[in-house]
Design a protein around this motif. Sequence first.
Motif, PDB file in Angstrom:
ATOM      1  N   GLU A  51     -74.002 -50.935  35.648  1.00 19.59           N
ATOM      2  CA  GLU A  51     -73.673 -51.761  34.474  1.00 19.59           C
ATOM      3  C   GLU A  51     -74.095 -51.092  33.172  1.00 19.59           C
ATOM      4  OE1 GLU A  51     -75.506 -52.772  37.046  1.00 19.59           O
ATOM      5  OE2 GLU A  51     -74.709 -54.641  37.885  1.00 19.59           O
ATOM      6  N   LEU A  54     -71.123 -49.261  31.847  1.00 20.41           N
ATOM      7  CA  LEU A  54     -70.146 -50.157  31.232  1.00 20.41           C
ATOM      8  C   LEU A  54     -70.628 -50.637  29.869  1.00 20.41           C
ATOM      9  CD1 LEU A  54     -69.234 -52.250  34.399  1.00 20.41           C
ATOM     10  CD2 LEU A  54     -67.862 -50.433  33.347  1.00 20.41           C
ATOM     11  N   SER A  55     -71.928 -50.923  29.758  1.00 19.01           N
ATOM     12  CA  SER A  55     -72.471 -51.374  28.470  1.00 19.01           C
ATOM     13  C   SER A  55     -72.385 -50.272  27.425  1.00 19.01           C
ATOM     14  CB  SER A  55     -73.921 -51.818  28.646  1.00 19.01           C
ATOM     15  OG  SER A  55     -74.008 -52.957  29.477  1.00 19.01           O
ATOM     16  N   TYR A  85     -68.076 -48.505  42.342  1.00 14.52           N
ATOM     17  CA  TYR A  85     -68.372 -49.635  41.455  1.00 14.52           C
ATOM     18  C   TYR A  85     -67.582 -49.516  40.159  1.00 14.52           C
ATOM     19  CZ  TYR A  85     -72.224 -50.801  44.574  1.00 14.52           C
ATOM     20  OH  TYR A  85     -72.975 -51.162  45.669  1.00 14.52           O
ATOM     21  N   GLU A  89     -64.344 -51.850  38.502  1.00 17.97           N
ATOM     22  CA  GLU A  89     -64.410 -52.454  37.172  1.00 17.97           C
ATOM     23  C   GLU A  89     -63.392 -51.865  36.204  1.00 17.97           C
ATOM     24  OE1 GLU A  89     -66.306 -54.944  36.210  1.00 17.97           O
ATOM     25  OE2 GLU A  89     -67.512 -55.165  38.021  1.00 17.97           O
TER      26      GLU A  89
END
Length: 304
Positions: A51, A54-55, A85, A89
């Motif tokens: 994550e 993605l951030s 992953y 996404e």
Amino acid sequence: MAIGDYYPVDGCQDYYYLDTGMYDTERYGAVYIVDAERPAVIDTGIGTNYEFILSAMAEIGITPEELAVIAPTHIHLDHAGGAGYLAAECPNAEIHVHEIGAPHLVDPERLIAGTKAAVEDQWEYYAEPKPVPEERITELSGGDTIDLGDRTLEVYHAPGHAPHQVIYYDPDAAVVATGDAAGIWVPQLETVRQTSPPANFDLEACLDDGETIRALDSDTLLFGHFGPAEASDELLDTYKQVLSEWVGAVEEKRGELDDEAVIEYFVENTEMAEVWGERKARAEERLNTRGVLGYLDASAESDQ
């Protein structure tokens, strides 16, 4: 720099690097984000903390739908464990990986087993990798290119660390994403250290990979472990010396002790505990020593 932080790569427009917090260790695992016309992520970490990628993309201005390329340098799970992953996404991203490694991202069962055997109790830090859909994989070999729209990544096979490793050269930015082909850059010490994991480490091929990087005459090396460093003949010469002396030290100690005692000797005498913490430093020495012992066995067999 703290875990989860990202920064621009100095002197390399549109390149950013992120600390993924690999093994709960700061400044050990890096992922690179390229804000190109067709945006790319180079390497993906171990799946844990994906994550963060993605951030960072969101803050840079790249939506998941806009990500075009996910490009692990090789399929060792500290570089490719997050590929599945991110693929889930980022529905439009193509996953580019060397042809030898591609089947193991589609069906990671053997990759998981091999990683568990290699990293031992460090496995607790990993996220179980998600399979990557076969239709989304683009298989690479040396001489290929990856189109990022306003820039191109040139692909060079670099099999010394692993037979499925490639490096990526961006001639416009004069950068090379080295994976593990130039060792581990330790920014806290401003030096490079060996990486020699089982089961495919090959000293001679690693030295050749260093010469491949040298011939590209880049300005910046983007290390998977950890971060960017100024490219220079001195740095590449240092890694050549470090790696050769490391293999020589293990071979010499093997002349005195049995293999398990050799491993424990280097684990007990690690110099990296103050940098990476006691647990990670000891695990790193154990992994690298086992890799050299396997290389020495393979070399002896080939000489017979």
